[in-house]
Write a protein that holds these residues in place. Structure first.
Motif, PDB file in Angstrom:
ATOM      1  N   ALA A  73      29.093  26.233  -4.466  1.00  0.00           N
ATOM      2  CA  ALA A  73      29.574  27.606  -4.844  1.00  0.00           C
ATOM      3  C   ALA A  73      30.144  27.538  -6.158  1.00  0.00           C
ATOM      4  O   ALA A  73      29.718  28.382  -7.223  1.00  0.00           O
ATOM      5  CB  ALA A  73      30.847  28.021  -4.111  1.00  0.00           C
ATOM      6  N   ALA A  74      30.593  26.422  -6.591  1.00  0.00           N
ATOM      7  CA  ALA A  74      31.320  26.397  -7.955  1.00  0.00           C
ATOM      8  C   ALA A  74      30.024  26.142  -8.815  1.00  0.00           C
ATOM      9  O   ALA A  74      30.070  26.615 -10.111  1.00  0.00           O
ATOM     10  CB  ALA A  74      32.293  24.998  -8.109  1.00  0.00           C
ATOM     11  N   MET A  75      29.162  25.431  -8.558  1.00  0.00           N
ATOM     12  CA  MET A  75      27.731  25.258  -9.221  1.00  0.00           C
ATOM     13  C   MET A  75      27.067  26.751  -9.623  1.00  0.00           C
ATOM     14  O   MET A  75      26.581  27.020 -10.823  1.00  0.00           O
ATOM     15  CB  MET A  75      26.718  24.530  -8.698  1.00  0.00           C
ATOM     16  N   THR A  76      27.131  27.444  -8.468  1.00  0.00           N
ATOM     17  CA  THR A  76      26.420  28.657  -8.647  1.00  0.00           C
ATOM     18  C   THR A  76      27.116  29.680  -9.533  1.00  0.00           C
ATOM     19  O   THR A  76      26.623  30.476 -10.477  1.00  0.00           O
ATOM     20  CB  THR A  76      26.557  29.571  -7.404  1.00  0.00           C
ATOM     21  N   ILE A  95      21.625  15.736  -2.360  1.00  0.00           N
ATOM     22  CA  ILE A  95      20.726  16.864  -1.823  1.00  0.00           C
ATOM     23  C   ILE A  95      21.244  18.131  -1.631  1.00  0.00           C
ATOM     24  O   ILE A  95      22.700  18.232  -1.183  1.00  0.00           O
ATOM     25  CB  ILE A  95      20.297  16.069  -0.332  1.00  0.00           C
ATOM     26  N   LEU A  96      20.788  19.060  -2.023  1.00  0.00           N
ATOM     27  CA  LEU A  96      21.064  20.445  -2.341  1.00  0.00           C
ATOM     28  C   LEU A  96      20.992  21.024  -0.714  1.00  0.00           C
ATOM     29  O   LEU A  96      20.167  20.720   0.145  1.00  0.00           O
ATOM     30  CB  LEU A  96      20.321  21.221  -2.869  1.00  0.00           C
ATOM     31  N   SER A  97      21.839  21.748  -0.415  1.00  0.00           N
ATOM     32  CA  SER A  97      21.905  22.302   1.021  1.00  0.00           C
ATOM     33  C   SER A  97      20.574  23.439   0.905  1.00  0.00           C
ATOM     34  O   SER A  97      20.243  23.904  -0.049  1.00  0.00           O
ATOM     35  CB  SER A  97      23.174  23.272   1.380  1.00  0.00           C
ATOM     36  N   VAL A 101      19.141  26.101  -1.867  1.00  0.00           N
ATOM     37  CA  VAL A 101      17.782  26.197  -2.337  1.00  0.00           C
ATOM     38  C   VAL A 101      17.124  27.477  -2.001  1.00  0.00           C
ATOM     39  O   VAL A 101      16.383  27.954  -2.753  1.00  0.00           O
ATOM     40  CB  VAL A 101      17.147  24.991  -1.412  1.00  0.00           C
ATOM     41  N   GLU A 102      17.616  27.975  -1.148  1.00  0.00           N
ATOM     42  CA  GLU A 102      16.971  29.421  -0.660  1.00  0.00           C
ATOM     43  C   GLU A 102      17.491  30.633  -1.712  1.00  0.00           C
ATOM     44  O   GLU A 102      16.737  31.389  -1.889  1.00  0.00           O
ATOM     45  CB  GLU A 102      17.407  29.839   0.811  1.00  0.00           C
ATOM     46  N   ARG A 103      18.831  30.352  -2.252  1.00  0.00           N
ATOM     47  CA  ARG A 103      19.055  31.242  -3.155  1.00  0.00           C
ATOM     48  C   ARG A 103      18.417  31.218  -4.406  1.00  0.00           C
ATOM     49  O   ARG A 103      18.294  32.229  -5.237  1.00  0.00           O
ATOM     50  CB  ARG A 103      20.699  31.041  -3.478  1.00  0.00           C
TER      51      ARG A 103
END
Length: 199
Positions: A73-76, A95-97, A101-103
């Motif tokens: 969330a902070a990265m976003t 590894i990204l969640s 990845v979907e976002r």
């Protein structure tokens, strides 16, 4: 809207591929610009390298967050503040969640040191040598929820030479990574710009 595609680069270490992308983007005709370098390790050498190159850089210590959702969330937030449209993973060792990845579906690139779909995962140079492969290389691909399994954008091949060890082979592959990643980013950024024109 035909401006350059604002791109965030995620790193965990020295960021040699990040530096190759920054160098390519110095050319004003390059279709992408590096808007932000973001690391999960505040002391990563790549942060300083990005700053010295005049690129905004931020370290978010992943260990200081309650869990992966909070860190991502902070990265976003940081990527949104930089108005990033595209993400390049450049030695980002997390590894990204699936949710992250979907976002960003269709907007995350990674460079992997093998000729995918062969040798997914880690220690690719050692495995290529252990298997007696005649050639090795690197792949730029779109990131999906499955590790190292997304659609391939570009590949580069190198021969495995007599007397190679993992370090020598890795160094030869890295030269190709530094050439291939900017080319692949340019290809994807041009497609994004073309899509803007169709909107």
């Amino acid at each position: 809207m035909t401006g350059r595609v604002r791109t965030g680069v995620l790193i965990s270490g020295r960021g040699s591929n990040m530096s190759a992308l920054i160098e390519a983007a110095r050319n004003k005709d390059f279709p992408a610009e590096i808007a932000l370098v973001l690391s999960d390790k505040p002391q990563a050498a790549g942060i300083r390298a990005a700053q010295l190159a005049g690129v905004a850089a931020l370290g978010l210590d992943a260990k200081r967050f309650a869990g992966k959702p909070e860190f991502e969330a902070a990265m976003t937030v940081a990527l949104a503040a930089a108005e990033a449209e595209l993400i390049c993973l450049a030695g980002f060792m997390r590894i990204l969640s699936p949710a992250f990845v979907e976002r960003w579906r269709g907007r995350i690139l990674n460079i992997h040191p093998s000729l995918l779909p062969d040798l997914r995962g880690l220690q690719t140079h050692e495995r290529a040598l252990a298997e007696g492969r005649a050639e090795h290389g690197c792949t730029v691909h779109f990131v999906t929820a499955d590790l190292d399994a997304g659609p391939i954008v570009a590949q580069a091949r190198v021969p495995v030479l007599p007397g190679d060890d993992a370090d020598r082979l890795a160094a030869r592959v890295l030269v190709e990574e530094h050439r291939l990643y900017p080319e692949a980013l340019a290809t994807v950024a041009r497609a994004i710009r073309a899509g803007r024109g169709a909107e």
